[in-house]
Design a protein around this motif. Structure first.
Motif, mmCIF file in Angstrom:
data_model
loop_
_atom_site.group_PDB
_atom_site.id
_atom_site.type_symbol
_atom_site.label_atom_id
_atom_site.label_comp_id
_atom_site.label_asym_id
_atom_site.label_seq_id
_atom_site.Cartn_x
_atom_site.Cartn_y
_atom_site.Cartn_z
ATOM 1 N N SER A 127 0.819 -1.209 0.000
ATOM 2 C CA SER A 127 0.000 0.000 0.000
ATOM 3 C C SER A 127 0.857 1.265 0.000
ATOM 4 O O SER A 127 1.643 1.491 0.926
ATOM 5 N N ARG A 128 0.642 2.096 -1.009
ATOM 6 C CA ARG A 128 1.344 3.396 -1.081
ATOM 7 C C ARG A 128 0.950 4.264 0.121
ATOM 8 O O ARG A 128 1.785 4.942 0.720
ATOM 9 N N ASP A 129 -0.345 4.226 0.483
ATOM 10 C CA ASP A 129 -0.815 5.037 1.604
ATOM 11 C C ASP A 129 -0.194 4.584 2.925
ATOM 12 O O ASP A 129 0.175 5.412 3.762
ATOM 13 N N ALA A 130 -0.080 3.275 3.128
ATOM 14 C CA ALA A 130 0.548 2.762 4.345
ATOM 15 C C ALA A 130 2.013 3.190 4.411
ATOM 16 O O ALA A 130 2.490 3.628 5.464
ATOM 17 N N LEU A 131 2.721 3.072 3.291
ATOM 18 C CA LEU A 131 4.134 3.485 3.277
ATOM 19 C C LEU A 131 4.286 4.973 3.582
ATOM 20 O O LEU A 131 5.243 5.381 4.241
ATOM 21 N N ALA A 132 3.327 5.777 3.137
ATOM 22 C CA ALA A 132 3.381 7.212 3.428
ATOM 23 C C ALA A 132 3.270 7.444 4.941
ATOM 24 O O ALA A 132 3.996 8.275 5.505
ATOM 25 N N VAL A 133 2.396 6.707 5.605
ATOM 26 C CA VAL A 133 2.261 6.818 7.062
ATOM 27 C C VAL A 133 3.572 6.386 7.728
ATOM 28 O O VAL A 133 4.089 7.073 8.612
ATOM 29 N N ALA A 134 4.126 5.256 7.304
ATOM 30 C CA ALA A 134 5.376 4.756 7.894
ATOM 31 C C ALA A 134 6.518 5.750 7.685
ATOM 32 O O ALA A 134 7.308 5.999 8.607
#
Length: 184
Positions: A144-151
């Protein structure tokens, strides 16, 4: 005595009227007010202004409808780290801290190590290991691109620089030259 003052909404009354278990109510009101939970206890009889009260009761309603507290506040503490969480990631669970402790027990301190965290989500595991083992290189992957952004935001905000991020499905996200890891 002023009858209107007797009916004024206080910190304590707002917590009770929220319809939530006390810890959830305290976390949400502390979040709205930008204070710690201890402040709420010390100021239980203080009046609560209308705008923060409205914001608190709106969050309390969402909580009563089943939305997790961590998504309502956008935060979750994990292994001593204050992590951002959004609906794009799973909320780090307390029992996952046991996994981190087991991993750290197998990763000697003061050595160059390579660690991969597949499906990193908020980055909780990768960031906890990286913060405890600064000599390690940690690669955190997620589809997930969105998950990586959070991380990534968590890593930057926490100042943890020994973590790299890669998007992709499990092992497919690992670089072709990454053949050896001390821990996955």
């Amino acid at each position: 005595s002023d009858p209107a003052a007797a009916d004024a909404l206080t910190v304590r009354r707002a917590l009770v009227q929220s319809g939530l278990v006390p810890v959830d109510a305290q976390v949400l009101l502390a979040h709205v007010l930008g204070v710690g939970r201890a402040w709420l206890i010390a100021h239980a009889t203080d009046p609560l202004a209308r705008d923060p009260a409205d914001a608190f009761f709106a969050l309390a309603k969402r909580r009563r409808e089943g939305e997790p507290v961590a998504y309502l506040t956008g935060r979750r503490e994990f292994h001593g780290l204050d992590l951002e969480v959004t609906p794009a990631v799973l909320i780090p669970r307390p029992e996952t801290e046991t996994l981190v402790e087991c991993a750290l027990g197998r990763l000697p301190a003061g050595r160059a190590l390579a660690v991969a965290d597949l499906g990193t989500g908020s980055g909780a595991i990768a960031l906890a290991i990286a913060s405890e083992r600064p000599d390690a290189r940690v690669l955190a992957t997620d589809a997930s691109r969105d998950a990586l952004a959070v991380a990534r935001r968590n890593a930057v905000r926490l100042g943890i620089a020994n973590v790299a991020f890669a998007q992709g499905d499990w092992y497919a996200a690992l670089p072709p030259d990454a053949t050896t890891f001390d821990l996955i």
